[in-house]
Scaffold this motif. Structure first.
Motif, mmCIF file in Angstrom:
data_model
loop_
_atom_site.group_PDB
_atom_site.id
_atom_site.type_symbol
_atom_site.label_atom_id
_atom_site.label_comp_id
_atom_site.label_asym_id
_atom_site.label_seq_id
_atom_site.Cartn_x
_atom_site.Cartn_y
_atom_site.Cartn_z
ATOM 1 N N THR A 55 0.867 -1.181 0.000
ATOM 2 C CA THR A 55 0.000 0.000 0.000
ATOM 3 C C THR A 55 0.901 1.228 0.000
ATOM 4 O O THR A 55 1.940 1.253 0.661
ATOM 5 N N THR A 89 -1.222 0.760 -14.862
ATOM 6 C CA THR A 89 -2.152 1.037 -13.773
ATOM 7 C C THR A 89 -3.594 0.844 -14.248
ATOM 8 O O THR A 89 -3.862 0.746 -15.443
ATOM 9 N N TYR A 144 -7.405 6.057 -15.124
ATOM 10 C CA TYR A 144 -7.488 7.205 -14.235
ATOM 11 C C TYR A 144 -8.006 8.421 -14.992
ATOM 12 O O TYR A 144 -8.020 8.466 -16.225
ATOM 13 N N LEU A 168 -0.561 -0.902 -10.368
ATOM 14 C CA LEU A 168 -1.340 -0.156 -9.377
ATOM 15 C C LEU A 168 -2.800 -0.553 -9.500
ATOM 16 O O LEU A 168 -3.349 -0.581 -10.591
ATOM 17 N N LYS A 196 -6.740 -0.930 -6.911
ATOM 18 C CA LYS A 196 -7.449 -0.720 -5.650
ATOM 19 C C LYS A 196 -8.619 -1.696 -5.588
ATOM 20 O O LYS A 196 -8.996 -2.285 -6.599
ATOM 21 N N ILE A 246 -4.485 1.804 -1.766
ATOM 22 C CA ILE A 246 -4.090 1.738 -3.170
ATOM 23 C C ILE A 246 -2.810 0.919 -3.193
ATOM 24 O O ILE A 246 -1.864 1.195 -2.447
#
Length: 222
Positions: free
Chosen positions: A5, A66, A69, A170, A172, A180
Motif C-alpha cells: 500500500t 495502472t 485514471y 497499481l 485498488k 491503493i
C-alpha cells in the motif's frame, strides 16, 4: 509477487480545493495549509481528492501499468514570505490524478471469496461470510431500505485467484480495502526517483492502529 500500500505523508498537504476553468480547460485550484508542518512542496501532496502531483511523479505513473485514471491540470497555491511577516500566494503547476472506484471493477473478478475472509456484520452482531461481490451489493441495497436491518462490512483477508493480473502496477479494491496497491516495480521506480515523503507498507502491522481494520491481509492463490 509483492504488492504494497502506498501512503502520502501530510508534510505537504492540501487544505482546500476548487474546480474552475482556465483557458477553457478544467483546472483544480489547490490551497496548501499555511503551516510549516504541512506545507512542504512535495512531489505528491496529501489530499482527499486523488493525487495532487508534479510532472516528475506523474510521468512515473503514466509509464506504469495502472488501472485507468482521470487526469486534469491543477494549480497549487502556497503562501510564502515576500517581506518580513508579509506572505503572498505563489502558484505552482501540478496535476490531479484520480483513480476512481469505477475504474477498479476488474479487481472483484480477481477475488477468491471462498478463501477470503470478508463479512457483513448485522447491527445486532450477526456475522455473515460474503461469498461473492454480488452478495456485498445485496447487503448495500438492504442498507438503503426501511426494513430496520443494517450491515457494516469487515475484510480481514483477501485471497486473489488465478484471474489476477500479475502485470498490474497499481490497483485498488473498493468496498474491501482503503488501500491503493502498487507493485514492487512501481515502488522501486518511485524510490529511485526520490519522490518525496511517501511511504509503503507490505503488511498492515506497519500501519497505525486506527488504519489496520481497513487494510486487510493480501494473499495470492498461485
Amino acid at each position: 509477487m509483492k504488492y504494497y500500500t502506498i501512503h502520502i505523508n501530510d508534510s505537504g498537504a492540501i487544505e482546500d480545493t476548487e474546480k474552475t476553468s482556465i483557458n477553457g480547460e478544467n483546472t483544480l485550484i489547490c490551497k496548501m495549509y499555511d503551516d510549516p508542518e504541512f506545507n512542504k512542496l512535495n512531489d505528491i501532496l496529501h489530499s482527499l481528492r486523488g493525487y495532487i502531483l508534479n510532472e516528475k511523479a506523474l510521468n512515473i505513473f503514466k509509464e506504469s501499468n495502472t488501472i485507468s485514471y482521470k487526469l486534469c491540470k491543477a494549480k497549487v497555491l502556497r503562501k510564502e514570505k515576500v517581506f518580513g511577516f508579509i506572505k503572498k500566494y505563489k502558484e505552482y503547476d501540478f496535476y490531479e490524478l484520480d483513480f476512481s472506484d469505477e475504474s477498479a471493477y476488474e479487481s472483484y473478478d480477481w477475488i477468491d471469496f471462498e478463501k477470503s475472509e470478508i463479512f457483513a456484520v448485522e447491527s445486532l452482531g450477526e456475522k455473515i461470510k460474503i461469498k461473492s461481490h454480488q452478495e456485498t451489493l445485496r447487503f448495500v441495497e438492504i442498507n438503503k431500505t426501511n426494513t430496520g436491518k443494517s450491515y457494516s462490512f469487515e475484510t480481514e483477508k483477501i485471497v486473489f485467484n488465478k484471474n489476477f493480473n500479475p502485470e498490474i502496477d497499481l490497483f485498488k479494491i473498493p468496498f474491501y480495502s482503503w488501500g491503493i496497491y502498487v507493485s514492487e516495480k512501481l515502488k522501486n521506480k518511485l524510490e529511485n526517483a526520490q519522490i518525496t515523503d511517501i511511504g509503503f507498507a507490505e503488511n498492515k502491522e506497519r500501519l497505525g492502529m486506527m488504519w489496520k481494520p481497513h487494510f486487510p491481509i493480501i494473499e495470492f492463490n498461485h
